[in-house]
Design a protein around this motif. Sequence first.
Motif, mmCIF file in Angstrom:
data_model
loop_
_atom_site.group_PDB
_atom_site.id
_atom_site.type_symbol
_atom_site.label_atom_id
_atom_site.label_comp_id
_atom_site.label_asym_id
_atom_site.label_seq_id
_atom_site.Cartn_x
_atom_site.Cartn_y
_atom_site.Cartn_z
ATOM 1 N N TYR A 186 0.835 -1.207 0.000
ATOM 2 C CA TYR A 186 0.000 0.000 0.000
ATOM 3 C C TYR A 186 0.874 1.263 0.000
ATOM 4 C CZ TYR A 186 -4.025 -2.987 1.090
ATOM 5 O OH TYR A 186 -5.007 -3.939 1.042
ATOM 6 N N LEU B 8 -5.798 2.435 3.348
ATOM 7 C CA LEU B 8 -5.736 0.969 3.206
ATOM 8 C C LEU B 8 -4.593 0.382 4.034
ATOM 9 C CD1 LEU B 8 -6.410 0.518 -0.629
ATOM 10 C CD2 LEU B 8 -7.998 0.156 1.269
ATOM 11 N N ASP C 244 -4.945 -2.336 6.903
ATOM 12 C CA ASP C 244 -4.151 -3.572 6.921
ATOM 13 C C ASP C 244 -3.499 -3.791 8.275
ATOM 14 O OD1 ASP C 244 -2.624 -5.786 5.314
ATOM 15 O OD2 ASP C 244 -1.070 -4.644 6.374
ATOM 16 N N TRP D 191 -7.225 -11.589 6.004
ATOM 17 C CA TRP D 191 -7.518 -10.524 5.044
ATOM 18 C C TRP D 191 -6.309 -9.634 4.794
ATOM 19 C CZ3 TRP D 191 -11.787 -9.825 2.065
ATOM 20 C CH2 TRP D 191 -12.887 -10.632 2.362
ATOM 21 N N VAL E 299 -5.362 -9.722 -1.336
ATOM 22 C CA VAL E 299 -6.303 -8.666 -0.953
ATOM 23 C C VAL E 299 -5.756 -7.288 -1.345
ATOM 24 C CG1 VAL E 299 -7.430 -7.537 1.004
ATOM 25 C CG2 VAL E 299 -7.301 -10.027 0.911
ATOM 26 N N ALA F 202 -7.868 -4.710 -3.433
ATOM 27 C CA ALA F 202 -8.250 -3.464 -2.774
ATOM 28 C C ALA F 202 -7.661 -2.245 -3.486
ATOM 29 C CB ALA F 202 -7.792 -3.486 -1.313
ATOM 30 N N THR F 203 -6.415 -2.367 -3.959
ATOM 31 C CA THR F 203 -5.785 -1.256 -4.673
ATOM 32 C C THR F 203 -6.511 -0.953 -5.976
ATOM 33 O OG1 THR F 203 -3.629 -1.848 -3.739
ATOM 34 C CG2 THR F 203 -3.626 -0.431 -5.675
ATOM 35 N N THR G 294 -9.948 0.564 -5.211
ATOM 36 C CA THR G 294 -9.846 1.949 -4.754
ATOM 37 C C THR G 294 -9.608 2.902 -5.918
ATOM 38 O OG1 THR G 294 -8.976 1.238 -2.605
ATOM 39 C CG2 THR G 294 -8.560 3.519 -3.249
#
Length: 330
Positions: free
Chosen positions: A63, A120, A124, A138, A143, A147-148, A151
């Motif tokens: 992230y 994020l 995390d 998760w 993930v 998620a990236t 987003t």
Amino acid sequence: MSSSGVNTTSSTNLDAINALKYSKILFIQVWCFTMFSFGTVGHILSIYVFTRRSLYSNPCSRYFLASAMTGLVVVCTAVPLRLLQFVYNIDVFMSSNVMCKILVWLLNWFKALPSWFIVLACADRFLCSSSSATIRAWSSIRVVTFATSLTILIVGLAYLHMPFYNRVNTASGCVMDPGTYTTFWGIFNLFIFSMGPPVCMLTFGLLAIRNVRRSVRRMIPSNTPTPTQNQLQHRQKATDRQLMQMMMIQSISNEVSNVLQAARLSLAASVTSFLTFGGACMSFYTFTLSSQLFRRVLIHLFNCQQRTIQVTSVNRNNRIQQNRLKTSAL
């Protein structure tokens, strides 16, 4: 009042206006060059650090890496465009209505992404510090990828209304339509860019700290791990601790820079609008100041470069000596 007195007053006001305009241009010029230089170097070094083997396998680092990469895009596009627009009077936004709409959408889209990637990262840290194995699962690379991508898509769609309400005005440039939309934009920008990310960062950060405190009070398992397991666990905990520290410092930094977005008056509006680029440029320096792990990887980079230079120099000297010996033998 005599005409000479009126002329003197008008001349004084004109001088004051010109002085303010010059101060504004000078500030923008210095700030843009500074942010471009420090931001580009900082993000490139951050990308190097977060792609090292010791960090790249950690979801939180991914992230941070995404935040550094999008921050680099912002620095290399938004800052030069604003510099050309306000200092050199080269307004790319004014070239056409289509260009105005697309650039406004893209710049606001990418400008918001680094902060949400830090959100994020905070989430995390909350997930990986949970006592539940299901929740900890998760916190994974799979993930992170999902998620990236999600987003990026959601933030882009959230700003998709901007092209419909921004257009070229020959008198004032590429501006949004006055009226109801201006009010909506102020509220929208407050929650999506200024207040939304800091509130989410603070929430997940506090939850992560609570999980860490609870984990300290947990009972130690009866089966004692081997020394190798102890070392791996200690190393992983040290990395997690450093990443959490970086997360908290970066969250505070983002909150301070985003609060500057609230001011919108005359010269102050221009100054603060450029100051908001600082959040996208300075993450590397907050990472360097807050994390010993980040500094250690960074120092390793410079040590490797220094050793490479030394080896190259030694090899060059050896070749010179060999050439001299061959020449003397002839």
